[in-house]
Design an enzyme around this catalytic site. Structure first.
Site, PDB file in Angstrom:
ATOM      1  N   GLY A  18       0.452  -4.992   1.000  1.00 31.69           N
ATOM      2  CA  GLY A  18      -0.824  -4.989   0.261  1.00 31.69           C
ATOM      3  C   GLY A  18      -0.693  -5.625  -1.127  1.00 31.69           C
ATOM      4  N   GLU A  62      -0.971  -9.191  -0.510  1.00 32.35           N
ATOM      5  CA  GLU A  62      -2.388  -9.460  -0.186  1.00 32.35           C
ATOM      6  C   GLU A  62      -3.240  -9.494  -1.463  1.00 32.35           C
ATOM      7  OE1 GLU A  62      -2.426  -6.339   2.891  1.00 32.35           O
ATOM      8  OE2 GLU A  62      -3.268  -7.875   4.209  1.00 32.35           O
ATOM      9  N   GLU A  83       4.711  -5.345   7.136  1.00 29.85           N
ATOM     10  CA  GLU A  83       3.834  -4.520   7.983  1.00 29.85           C
ATOM     11  C   GLU A  83       4.334  -4.338   9.401  1.00 29.85           C
ATOM     12  OE1 GLU A  83       2.750  -6.309   5.550  1.00 29.85           O
ATOM     13  OE2 GLU A  83       0.895  -5.529   4.714  1.00 29.85           O
ATOM     14  N   ALA A 108       0.866  -1.174   0.000  1.00 27.01           N
ATOM     15  CA  ALA A 108       0.000   0.000   0.000  1.00 27.01           C
ATOM     16  C   ALA A 108       0.905   1.227   0.000  1.00 27.01           C
ATOM     17  CB  ALA A 108      -0.883  -0.012   1.232  1.00 27.01           C
TER      18      ALA A 108
HETATM   19  N1  DAK Z   1       4.552   3.151  -0.797  1.00 27.22           N
HETATM   20  C1  DAK Z   1       4.948   4.332  -1.331  1.00 27.22           C
HETATM   21  N2  DAK Z   1       6.073   4.487  -2.044  1.00 27.22           N
HETATM   22  C2  DAK Z   1       6.830   3.385  -2.249  1.00 27.22           C
HETATM   23  C3  DAK Z   1       6.482   2.104  -1.731  1.00 27.22           C
HETATM   24  C4  DAK Z   1       5.268   2.021  -0.981  1.00 27.22           C
HETATM   25  N3  DAK Z   1       4.836   0.882  -0.477  1.00 27.22           N
HETATM   26  N4  DAK Z   1       7.429   1.222  -2.100  1.00 27.22           N
HETATM   27  C5  DAK Z   1       8.344   1.919  -2.816  1.00 27.22           C
HETATM   28  N5  DAK Z   1       7.978   3.202  -2.905  1.00 27.22           N
HETATM   29  C6  DAK Z   1       8.671   4.294  -3.596  1.00 27.22           C
HETATM   30  C7  DAK Z   1       9.924   4.700  -2.823  1.00 27.22           C
HETATM   31  O1  DAK Z   1       9.595   5.627  -1.773  1.00 27.22           O
HETATM   32  C8  DAK Z   1      10.717   5.361  -3.948  1.00 27.22           C
HETATM   33  O2  DAK Z   1      10.159   6.635  -4.204  1.00 27.22           O
HETATM   34  P1  DAK Z   1      11.127   7.919  -4.454  1.00 27.22           P
HETATM   35  O3  DAK Z   1      11.968   8.033  -3.228  1.00 27.22           O
HETATM   36  O4  DAK Z   1      11.922   7.564  -5.698  1.00 27.22           O
HETATM   37  O5  DAK Z   1      10.169   9.067  -4.655  1.00 27.22           O
HETATM   38  C9  DAK Z   1      10.396   4.506  -5.166  1.00 27.22           C
HETATM   39  O6  DAK Z   1       9.186   3.829  -4.850  1.00 27.22           O
HETATM   40  C10 DAK Z   1      11.463   3.450  -5.454  1.00 27.22           C
HETATM   41  O7  DAK Z   1      11.671   2.712  -4.265  1.00 27.22           O
HETATM   42  P2  DAK Z   1      13.129   2.498  -3.631  1.00 27.22           P
HETATM   43  O8  DAK Z   1      14.058   3.613  -3.991  1.00 27.22           O
HETATM   44  O9  DAK Z   1      12.935   2.206  -2.168  1.00 27.22           O
HETATM   45  O10 DAK Z   1      13.613   1.177  -4.397  1.00 27.22           O
HETATM   46  P3  DAK Z   1      14.655   0.097  -3.888  1.00 27.22           P
HETATM   47  O11 DAK Z   1      14.938  -0.780  -5.070  1.00 27.22           O
HETATM   48  O12 DAK Z   1      15.792   0.730  -3.180  1.00 27.22           O
HETATM   49  O13 DAK Z   1      13.853  -0.787  -2.807  1.00 27.22           O
HETATM   50  C11 DAK Z   1      11.918  -1.944  -1.939  1.00 27.22           C
HETATM   51  C12 DAK Z   1      12.753  -1.548  -3.197  1.00 27.22           C
HETATM   52  C13 DAK Z   1      10.653  -2.641  -2.444  1.00 27.22           C
HETATM   53  C14 DAK Z   1      12.731  -2.928  -1.098  1.00 27.22           C
HETATM   54  C15 DAK Z   1      11.618  -0.668  -1.127  1.00 27.22           C
HETATM   55  O14 DAK Z   1      11.058   0.302  -2.015  1.00 27.22           O
HETATM   56  C16 DAK Z   1      10.658  -0.901  -0.004  1.00 27.22           C
HETATM   57  O15 DAK Z   1      11.044  -1.403   1.058  1.00 27.22           O
HETATM   58  N6  DAK Z   1       9.394  -0.489  -0.215  1.00 27.22           N
HETATM   59  C17 DAK Z   1       8.394  -0.489   0.799  1.00 27.22           C
HETATM   60  C18 DAK Z   1       7.890  -1.855   1.078  1.00 27.22           C
HETATM   61  C19 DAK Z   1       6.816  -1.769   2.118  1.00 27.22           C
HETATM   62  O16 DAK Z   1       7.121  -1.587   3.310  1.00 27.22           O
HETATM   63  N7  DAK Z   1       5.593  -1.747   1.653  1.00 27.22           N
HETATM   64  C20 DAK Z   1       4.436  -1.442   2.487  1.00 27.22           C
HETATM   65  C21 DAK Z   1       4.025  -2.658   3.229  1.00 27.22           C
HETATM   66  S1  DAK Z   1       2.753  -2.254   4.355  1.00 27.22           S
HETATM   67  C22 DAK Z   1      -4.367   0.056   4.732  1.00 27.22           C
HETATM   68  C23 DAK Z   1      -4.460  -1.278   4.390  1.00 27.22           C
HETATM   69  C24 DAK Z   1      -3.355  -2.004   4.125  1.00 27.22           C
HETATM   70  C25 DAK Z   1      -2.112  -1.430   4.222  1.00 27.22           C
HETATM   71  C26 DAK Z   1      -2.026  -0.104   4.573  1.00 27.22           C
HETATM   72  C27 DAK Z   1      -3.131   0.655   4.841  1.00 27.22           C
HETATM   73  N8  DAK Z   1      -5.491   0.802   5.057  1.00 27.22           N
HETATM   74  C28 DAK Z   1      -6.787   0.203   4.972  1.00 27.22           C
HETATM   75  C29 DAK Z   1      -5.419   2.151   5.492  1.00 27.22           C
HETATM   76  C30 DAK Z   1      -0.966  -2.235   3.878  1.00 27.22           C
HETATM   77  C31 DAK Z   1       0.216  -1.834   4.201  1.00 27.22           C
HETATM   78  C32 DAK Z   1       1.367  -2.310   3.462  1.00 27.22           C
HETATM   79  O17 DAK Z   1       1.337  -2.710   2.337  1.00 27.22           O
END
Ligand code: DAK
Length: 255
Positions: free
Chosen positions: A112, A115, A135, A66
């Protein structure tokens, strides 16, 4: 129809949806969820559409979760409400479709994004794909059905491991624990998805829909409701604020 966050392509008897926010690794925001719902509804209602394939644009990500920026300011009530809305529009919606949906996972499937893949009826991936539930490293739990569908698919032991450690795993391990149905070379990902579509669509569509319904009903439980409430509660914690601030400022969280 014009969409900002996805591309859809009507093929012979199925629809290919490509999630298209490559600069943000195809992260799921609320607009994208609405757009996906729109196309999936059309696919479900049109009898000529016999299957759906979902993939991500670019070579890096299926969906990297997400959109963390979008949910960083949510309150407890918003967290629970949006979990409910997201489930209804996308995750439960796919799960309950009578038209089979195949996730063709072309890179990161995190949070997400995983998911979303779990809500699809089948999952195939390329060798470079990576999977995980980060998460708890953000002070959250999977809130779009992950705590329910992951143990249904891989069993409780692997689900506890993946959700509590937040570790990432590669495609081979994902295949070994039955998280995905098949691993193929990148260039074979969509051809394999189309081959599966062909194998399914030679069968009776009504029976396919009823089979999906019957299989899903073997997993009826209260867990989805508990997940939504627990997910909402996480938004009221200092852990959540620390986890998200750490991600947005590119540092490690201190819990
Ligand atoms: N959200 C927003 N931006 C994201 C992102 C994400 N999940 N994943 C990557 N990006 C963005 C990065 O911020 C970066 O943006 P800029 O800095 O260039 O503007 C761009 O994508 C490229 O990412 P990286 O520079 O980080 O790329 P790397 O190759 O270095 O790393 C990575 C890739 C996948 C390992 C890394 O990007 C990463 O760790 N990403 C986040 C993974 C993550 O934690 N995802 C979220 C999981 S929690 C909800 C319901 C469900 C959820 C939330 C709310 N509600 C009902 C309210 C679920 C939550 C989740 O999914």
């Amino acid at each position: 129809m014009e969409f900002q966050n996805l591309i859809y392509d009507t093929k012979n008897n199925f629809v290919l949806i490509t999630i298209n926010r490559p600069k943000k690794l195809n992260a799921l925001n609320q607009d994208l969820i609405e757009e996906l719902n729109h196309v999936l509804k059309y696919a479900e209602e049109d009898d000529a559409v016999r299957a759906v394939v979902i993939t991500g644009s670019g070579e890096k990500a299926f969906v990297a979760g997400a959109d963390i920026k979008e949910f960083s300011e949510f309150t407890v009530a918003q967290g629970e409400d949006l979990a409910r809305k997201g489930q209804a529009l996308l995750f439960d919606f796919i799960d309950h479709m009578s038209t089979p949906v195949i996730a063709a996972i072309n890179g990161y499937a995190l949070g997400g994004g995983l998911e979303l893949a779990l809500a699809c009826h089948l999952r195939i991936a390329c060798e470079e794909a990576k999977f995980g539930f980060p998460e708890v490293s953000l002070g959250l739990i999977p809130g779009y059905g992950g705590t329910q569908r992951l143990p249904q698919i891989v069993g409780k032991s692997h689900a506890m491991d993946l959700i509590l450690t937040a570790r990432m795993l590669g495609a081979e391990e994902a295949y070994d624990i039955s998280l995905i149905n098949e691993v193929v070379k990148r260039e074979e990902l969509l051809p394999k998805a189309y081959e599966i579509v062909g194998a399914i669509t030679k069968n009776a569509p009504h029976a396919i829909g009823q089979a999906i319904k019957a299989i899903n009903n073997s997993f009826h439980n209260e867990g989805y409701e508990i997940e939504k409430q627990s997910f909402g509660k996480c938004f009221g914690t200092t852990d959540f604020k620390e986890g998200v601030d750490a991600f947005l400022n590119k540092r490690k969280p201190r819990f």
